[in-house]
Design an enzyme around this catalytic site. Structure first.
Site, PDB file in Angstrom:
ATOM      1  N   LYS A 113      18.452   5.922   8.894  1.00  0.00           N
ATOM      2  CA  LYS A 113      18.461   4.498   8.545  1.00  0.00           C
ATOM      3  C   LYS A 113      19.839   3.890   8.826  1.00  0.00           C
ATOM      4  O   LYS A 113      20.838   4.570   8.601  1.00  0.00           O
ATOM      5  CB  LYS A 113      18.121   4.329   7.054  1.00  0.00           C
ATOM      6  N   ASP A 123       0.820  -1.221   0.000  1.00  0.00           N
ATOM      7  CA  ASP A 123       0.000   0.000   0.000  1.00  0.00           C
ATOM      8  C   ASP A 123       0.850   1.267   0.000  1.00  0.00           C
ATOM      9  O   ASP A 123       0.377   2.329  -0.386  1.00  0.00           O
ATOM     10  CB  ASP A 123      -0.917   0.026   1.231  1.00  0.00           C
ATOM     11  N   ASP A 136      19.138   1.895  -2.452  1.00  0.00           N
ATOM     12  CA  ASP A 136      20.336   1.462  -3.177  1.00  0.00           C
ATOM     13  C   ASP A 136      21.446   1.000  -2.244  1.00  0.00           C
ATOM     14  O   ASP A 136      22.513   0.603  -2.711  1.00  0.00           O
ATOM     15  CB  ASP A 136      20.857   2.590  -4.068  1.00  0.00           C
TER      16      ASP A 136
END
Length: 301
Positions: free
Chosen positions: A222, A41, A247
């Site tokens: 992250k 979603d 990536d």
């Protein structure tokens, strides 16, 4: 968001390999691309090396994003690059012809400010920044000041103007100010400041401060899932219905795996096919492909 209890982590990719998926990554193809689209979603996109390189869009990105929006998919852009604030990123998207609003952007500069806010950092204390204007802007929007003293937190991000004085002052604050926080926006070793080559990333600046202070930072970007708490509040989508597209294995893919998302690695940025296939690599995405626009071509849209 002040009332939400959140903690960032000190992720070391080499020590977190047990969390990563052990199964082999699948090359994206017509069949699994359709299955992925139907099971998701919200798509979370890294920016550098995925959407653009430097100030140049990667081929096919606008058409792919338009197609996903037309299918009712939510799009979120989660970047470790702290040089810009969310407002500045919205302006960059606009300048590249992409319609993305500020609420769809989650940057590590924003995460640093939110970490201080949710942990009730005293407003009378100041924040010393090694980094760009993006961090300073997000701190100001959150009600914090990056000038003066006493310094109660040091935030380290990507700083093209890094120098010995900045390292010395950060070191003094962390080592000599009782309780001074050491926060890193991210630990990416390299990044794409231009479309032609990789440049040293924030991880280099963070490593320098780690060396001089002999301390490890609180990492808010992250692969820490700190930003995911905000994403869940904002979009109300289960992580099992999200796909992280990035990536980098040690930040983007690990972030997605830590949060329970599906993961798609694109080879248009830092990670190469040989790196993915290396026997020593323990971080395996669910799927991989050359670039984001492969989703569009494989679906025949």
């Amino acid at each position: 968001m002040e009332q939400v209890s959140m903690e960032a982590t000190n992720p070391n990719p080499s020590s977190m390999s047990g969390v990563a998926a052990a199964s082999a990554a699948e090359l994206l193809c017509c069949a699994n691309a359709r299955a992925l689209l139907d099971s998701v979603d919200a798509f979370l996109f890294d920016c550098d090396g995925v959407i653009w390189k430097g100030d140049k869009l990667i081929d096919g990105v606008p058409q792919t994003l338009d197609m996903l929006r037309s299918k009712g998919k939510k799009l979120v852009f989660v970047t470790n690059n702290s040089t810009k604030s969310r407002i500045q990123y919205a302006n960059k998207f606009q300048s590249l012809g992409l319609s993305v609003n500020q609420d769809e952007i989650f940057s590590s500069s924003f995460a640093a400010a939110m970490y201080l806010k949710v942990n009730q950092f005293p407003p009378h204390k100041k924040v010393y920044v090694i980094g760009g204007e993006g961090i300073v802007q997000e701190l100001q929007l959150a009600g914090f000041t990056a000038l003066g003293g006493p310094v109660g937190a040091v935030v380290v991000g990507l700083d093209p103007d890094i120098n010995y004085y900045k390292l010395q002052y950060a070191t003094l604050c962390i080592r000599e100010n009782p309780g001074c926080l050491f926060i890193a926006t991210n630990r990416d070793s390299v990044g794409h400041m231009t479309d032609l080559q990789e440049w040293p990333g924030a991880g280099c600046m963070v490593a320098a401060v780690c060396g001089s202070t002999e301390q490890e930072p609180i990492v808010v970007g992250k692969p820490s899932t700190f930003m995911m708490d905000f994403l869940l509040q904002k979009f109300n989508v289960s992580t099992s219905r999200m796909c992280m597209v990035g990536d980098r294995l040690d930040t983007d893919i690990l972030f997605g795996q830590n949060a329970g998302c599906k993961t798609l690695l694109v080879l248009s940025g830092v990670t190469t096919q040989s790196t993915l296939d290396d026997p020593s690599n323990s971080i395996k995405p669910d799927y991989y492909t050359n670039k984001v626009s492969d989703i569009l071509s494989l679906l025949g849209e």
